[in-house]
Design an enzyme around this catalytic site. Structure first.
Site, PDB file in Angstrom:
ATOM      1  N   ASP A  30       3.206   9.073   3.510  1.00  0.00           N
ATOM      2  CA  ASP A  30       3.119   7.643   3.825  1.00  0.00           C
ATOM      3  C   ASP A  30       4.511   7.044   4.037  1.00  0.00           C
ATOM      4  OD1 ASP A  30       2.173   5.065   4.038  1.00  0.00           O
ATOM      5  OD2 ASP A  30       1.075   5.083   2.139  1.00  0.00           O
ATOM      6  N   ASP A  31       4.782   6.589   5.252  1.00  0.00           N
ATOM      7  CA  ASP A  31       6.022   5.838   5.540  1.00  0.00           C
ATOM      8  C   ASP A  31       7.298   6.672   5.388  1.00  0.00           C
ATOM      9  OD1 ASP A  31       4.245   3.730   5.708  1.00  0.00           O
ATOM     10  OD2 ASP A  31       5.339   2.396   4.374  1.00  0.00           O
ATOM     11  N   CYS A  70      -0.170   1.732   8.362  1.00  0.00           N
ATOM     12  CA  CYS A  70      -0.993   2.698   7.630  1.00  0.00           C
ATOM     13  C   CYS A  70      -2.465   2.771   8.034  1.00  0.00           C
ATOM     14  CB  CYS A  70      -0.938   2.399   6.128  1.00  0.00           C
ATOM     15  SG  CYS A  70       0.705   2.127   5.462  1.00  0.00           S
ATOM     16  N   HIS A 132      -7.670   3.032   2.076  1.00  0.00           N
ATOM     17  CA  HIS A 132      -7.203   1.989   3.009  1.00  0.00           C
ATOM     18  C   HIS A 132      -8.084   1.872   4.249  1.00  0.00           C
ATOM     19  CE1 HIS A 132      -3.304  -0.227   4.470  1.00  0.00           C
ATOM     20  NE2 HIS A 132      -4.177  -1.032   3.878  1.00  0.00           N
ATOM     21  N   ASN A 276       3.101   7.100   9.525  1.00  0.00           N
ATOM     22  CA  ASN A 276       3.884   6.242  10.436  1.00  0.00           C
ATOM     23  C   ASN A 276       5.348   6.395  10.047  1.00  0.00           C
ATOM     24  OD1 ASN A 276       2.396   3.963   8.396  1.00  0.00           O
ATOM     25  ND2 ASN A 276       4.622   3.925   8.444  1.00  0.00           N
ATOM     26  N   LYS A 293       8.708   1.494  11.116  1.00  0.00           N
ATOM     27  CA  LYS A 293       7.283   1.196  10.911  1.00  0.00           C
ATOM     28  C   LYS A 293       6.934  -0.165  11.519  1.00  0.00           C
ATOM     29  CE  LYS A 293       4.003   0.353   7.139  1.00  0.00           C
ATOM     30  NZ  LYS A 293       3.745   0.471   5.698  1.00  0.00           N
TER      31      LYS A 293
END
Ligand code: CA
Length: 462
Positions: A30-31, A70, A132, A276, A293
């Site tokens: 994530d990220d 996300c 999510h 992302n 992002k």
């Protein structure tokens, strides 16, 4: 060292007969920054285990997610369809558009997930980590193709325990049960432990695991002992990021070990993808890729991605053609036996024949992105960004200008016209967003200006 061309010999010239259908594990980070993985050139943070996936599998240089934030990106990963087809254009918000209710904000129940497809092939399925994809019962992972769920419904939560029991959407669930905060140690490790025990429990049957870490998304919660390891990094935020990356990397290492211990290593397809690009606020590094992002710059949408399946996917190879997160579903279906749940066409392709060299063409002539006012197309080496009437259209030659520094739009008006037409044609085929963005268009317009360059400036338009 990764060898660019590496001979595959006879290994891939004929279909290998698998003794049993492979287990499939999709690991999402994530990220993370594109340049923060060792195999993508990272020097500061050791990621030896994730790097092993490149050594024993294939690394994608031009892998794209379908959104630079996300939730829509994960909707693309989970369905293998452009999420705009079902209105999941924006991150989860509380702004449904006319015709939709607050309870519709989430993954459309009419869409099939990778869990559904794997179940259609007889797989036991589990979703671990960040979901999510909506907070209603109809969005709950157990109703979306997964036999088991161990994770949380929101887009983030603390990695350590909250002092008080948390709101439902931030709570850690095991299936329907909320895990008390007093039992929470460190989320990344807990997800790894769950993944490991699931693998051991299901060693006798094919399984599918969606392992969606929320590392290295904010909050910057790192284990103190790992923070100490990076005392040479002066910036405290970057130090925490490095420590969080190590927890993620150790998780991947543990999973590889457990697979080996259970004699499943050879017969497991592992996909790794970051959801992302580097976020504005998590101290990550996209290297040469411009932007962060939330943007259509390469730094928002081009991500680290690796695939390993011994004997089926070439080892130590870099695949340089354009691939998409949309390809994960069709690749998994192809590996699992070929049965697709439902009849809606997928936008991705199985990458197996491409990376083995059976098919030499590019899997995708064009890829599209849109989130509100900002949209983009990649066609071959060309990339176009369109971000509203206030901004000029941008055109880049990624082969020569990976950092997107020279807008060539005025030099190639015919190409611009052609690419805008491709984008418009794609837009005619998708739906309008079913809910609005929480942050509106202003930041999207501002961050796609040539003069807005670098983290400091982009931070103003998150
Ligand atoms: Ca993310």
């Amino acid at each position: 060292m990764i060898c660019l061309s590496g001979s595959t010999g006879d290994l891939f010239s004929q279909e290998k007969v698998s003794p049993r259908r492979p287990n499939i594990i999709v690991i999402v980070s994530d990220d993370a920054g594109y340049a923060d993985f060792g195999v993508y050139g990272g020097k500061e943070i050791p990621t030896p285990n994730i790097d092993l996936l490149a050594k024993n599998g294939t690394l994608f240089t031009d892998a794209y997610v379908t959104a630079s934030v996300c939730a829509p990106s994960r909707a693309g990963i989970l369905t293998g369809r452009y999420q705009q087809r079902f209105g999941f254009e924006h991150n989860i918000s509380n702004k449904p558009v006319a015709g939709y209710k607050m309870s519709d904000v989430g993954l459309d129940p009419e869409e099939k997930t990778i869990g559904d497809h794997m179940k259609a092939n007889g797989y036991k399925t589990i979703a671990i980590g960040k979901w999510h994809q909506g907070g209603e019962e109809k969005h709950f992972p157990l109703n979306r193709g997964f036999d088991e769920f161990y994770g949380f419904l929101e887009g983030h939560r603390d990695f350590f325990a909250y002092k008080k029991e948390s709101a439902r959407k931030f709570a850690l669930y095991h299936n329907r049960q909320i895990v008390p905060e007093t039992e929470i140690s460190y989320l990344t490790d807990m997800f790894t432990q769950k993944a490991s025990s699931f693998i051991a429990e299901n060693s006798e049957r094919p399984f599918f695991m969606y392992l969606a870490y929320n590392a290295v998304h904010v909050p910057m919660n790192a284990k103190p002992e790992l923070m100490e390891r990076f005392s040479s990094i002066s910036d405290k935020g970057r130090r925490a990021y490095a420590a969080m990356m190590v927890s993620l990397d150790e998780g991947v290492g543990n999973i590889l070990e457990v697979l080996k211990k259970n004699n499943l290593y050879e017969n497991t397809l592992i996909v790794f993808i970051n959801d992302n690009g580097a976020a504005t606020g998590n101290f990550s590094d996209n290297g040469r890729l411009r932007g962060l992002k939330g943007s259509k710059w390469e730094g928002g949408i081009r991500v680290a991605s690796l695939m390993q399946w011994p004997g089926h996917i070439p080892a130590g190879k870099k695949y340089p053609k354009v691939v998409s997160a949309l390809d994960i579903v069709p690749t998994a279906i192809a590996a699992a036996g070929g049965k697709q749940a439902g009849i809606k066409p997928l936008d991705g392709k199985s990458l197996l024949p491409f990376i083995s060299g059976q098919k030499s063409k590019t899997p995708h002539k064009t890829l599209f992105w849109r989130r509100g006012i900002a949209a983009a197309v990649r066609s071959g080496k060309w990339k176009l960004i369109r971000s509203g009437a206030q901004n000029p259209v941008l055109l880049f030659n990624l082969e020569k200008d990976i950092s997107e520094t020279k807008n060539l739009a005025s030099l190639y008006p015919t190409k611009v016209k052609r690419m805008l037409r491709l984008l418009e044609k794609w837009e005619e085929a998708v739906d309008k967003p079913h809910w609005e963005s929480a942050s509106g268009d202003y930041n999207q317009i501002m961050k796609h200006r040539m003069e807005v360059l670098g983290r400091e400036m982009e931070l103003k338009y998150p």
